[in-house]
Design an enzyme around this catalytic site. Sequence first.
Site, PDB file in Angstrom:
ATOM      1  N   ASP A   1      -6.335  -3.907   1.147  1.00 51.19           N
ATOM      2  CA  ASP A   1      -7.027  -2.912   0.327  1.00 51.19           C
ATOM      3  C   ASP A   1      -6.097  -1.782  -0.117  1.00 51.19           C
ATOM      4  OD1 ASP A   1      -6.691  -1.410   2.627  1.00 51.19           O
ATOM      5  OD2 ASP A   1      -8.822  -1.281   3.123  1.00 51.19           O
ATOM      6  N   GLY A   2      -4.849  -1.800   0.348  1.00 49.07           N
ATOM      7  CA  GLY A   2      -3.887  -0.790  -0.078  1.00 49.07           C
ATOM      8  C   GLY A   2      -4.065   0.568   0.572  1.00 49.07           C
TER       9      GLY A   2
ATOM     10  N   ASP B   1      11.791  -7.378   7.228  1.00 47.68           N
ATOM     11  CA  ASP B   1      11.342  -6.333   6.308  1.00 47.68           C
ATOM     12  C   ASP B   1      11.264  -4.980   6.998  1.00 47.68           C
ATOM     13  OD1 ASP B   1       9.114  -8.010   7.456  1.00 47.68           O
ATOM     14  OD2 ASP B   1       7.932  -6.283   6.834  1.00 47.68           O
TER      15      ASP B   1
ATOM     16  N   ARG C   1       0.827  -1.214   0.000  1.00 47.17           N
ATOM     17  CA  ARG C   1       0.000   0.000   0.000  1.00 47.17           C
ATOM     18  C   ARG C   1       0.859   1.262   0.000  1.00 47.17           C
ATOM     19  NH1 ARG C   1      -2.357   0.448   6.158  1.00 47.17           N
ATOM     20  NH2 ARG C   1      -0.491  -0.258   7.255  1.00 47.17           N
TER      21      ARG C   1
END
Length: 490
Positions: free
Chosen positions: A129-130, A256, A97
């Site tokens: 959903d970003g 990450d 996102r």
Amino acid sequence: MDNKNFQSKTGFNLENTYLTLPNIFFSEQNPKGSKNPKLIKFNTSLAEELGLNEEVLNSDFGLNIFAGNETFPGIVPIAQAYAGHQFGHFTMLGDGRALLLGEHVTKDSKRYDVQLKGSGRTIYSRGGDGKAALAPMLREYIISEGMHGLGIPTTRSLAVVNTGEEVLRERFEQGAILTRIASSHIRVGTFAYAAQWGTLEDLKSLADYTIKRHFPNIAKSENKYILFLEEVINRQAELIVKWQSVGFIHGVMNTDNMVISGETIDYGPCAFMDTYDTNTVFSSIDYAGRYAYGNQPNMALWNLARFSEALLPLLNPNLDEAVNIAKKSISNFSKLYKKYWFNKMRAKLGLFTEKENDELLIEGLLSTMQKYEADFTNTFVSLTLNKFEDEKVFSSDEFKTWYALWQNRLKEENRSQEEVRNLMMNNNPYIIPRNHLVEKALKNAEKGDFTFMDNLLEALKNPYSYSKDLEKYTKLPEKSDTPYVTYCGT
């Protein structure tokens, strides 16, 4: 508008050198945009540091950029690919996102990523959903600025936009996009991704690019990849010591979320420790305490071991030799961490020199603090001011014995009281972004009232200022039967 005119108008001096890497490292994509955006937070001091035009960017023109409605002319936005060990489990990730709009190069040739966070779905979104919710984006803004004020390397927040849309989480929340500024977004997980799914040439390209960008002094060295590993290890040792010294708990130290530049990144379930307890955990998903306060150095070491594994083909063509090189380099982390930690703790106690029994002195204080549930920040403030109130730890026999030892140790320094106090004041923050203060700021902001948030942000610019005006931010939260819990909203 072309790039030259855009630069003249905004101050943005734009490039995107990440596009010179093999295309497995990114996917070109434009942000989705926002239909009814509103610029609710603009970081004027950061804009000034970056040499940007504050007036232009803090207007409708800037709003369209920060809302994802306009991109930088001539620059292709990208989502970056990377992997990650999430609570130890390796998986493919990537910017689900977020989009890198480009790189801003300052007049003194410093390069910064400009990234939109919450700008819509990408090829790496998986089931997400970003989008992003307002409160977590404001939370990152507050805490990252707080970390910067504390002198801890961190990504920064340039702007927060309310998109005018709702996003569904556990409930419907206001949507938002944060503009993040970072030295880069190259992660340990980026190298793990290259090692797993790229070619040797891909891995080498990434390493060479990262060295040129972050460690140019070693670019022409014969053993540059070994030196690269050692430099990253050193930066992470320094960073984690700085976290520990102010009671910062990241909450989700996956590979990450460890960037090669040595900055703090991704303020999801992070929080600051009030009561000193090495087992402190705030994250709702950290059931086993993997990322507890006291375990953060070990987790940094674990992440760096994964980084060294990714670099093995570059360290030596012979695998056995490469493994030996990696092991030797990784073994230095604990030594570096210990050295930096005790140096920092000496400074927090007003000690300028190193003596044989300092470690026992430091550990004696910390064990007493843990036993009597002392507030981490305020205990060191009390020591700095030599003013002891409201804490049961100070009336304990253990503390009185320790205090006498400390005073004797200070006498060995042959320094004036003023010199000792100045050293302590410069290393013991008077205020931190305490969890209850951050929550109050967010609660009010969601209702449209930014007064408390603005006042808190202003205070956090000078956390080492022992000012009467900041005293209200030193107060502890009211006792609660419910423990403070954080979530991965960012």
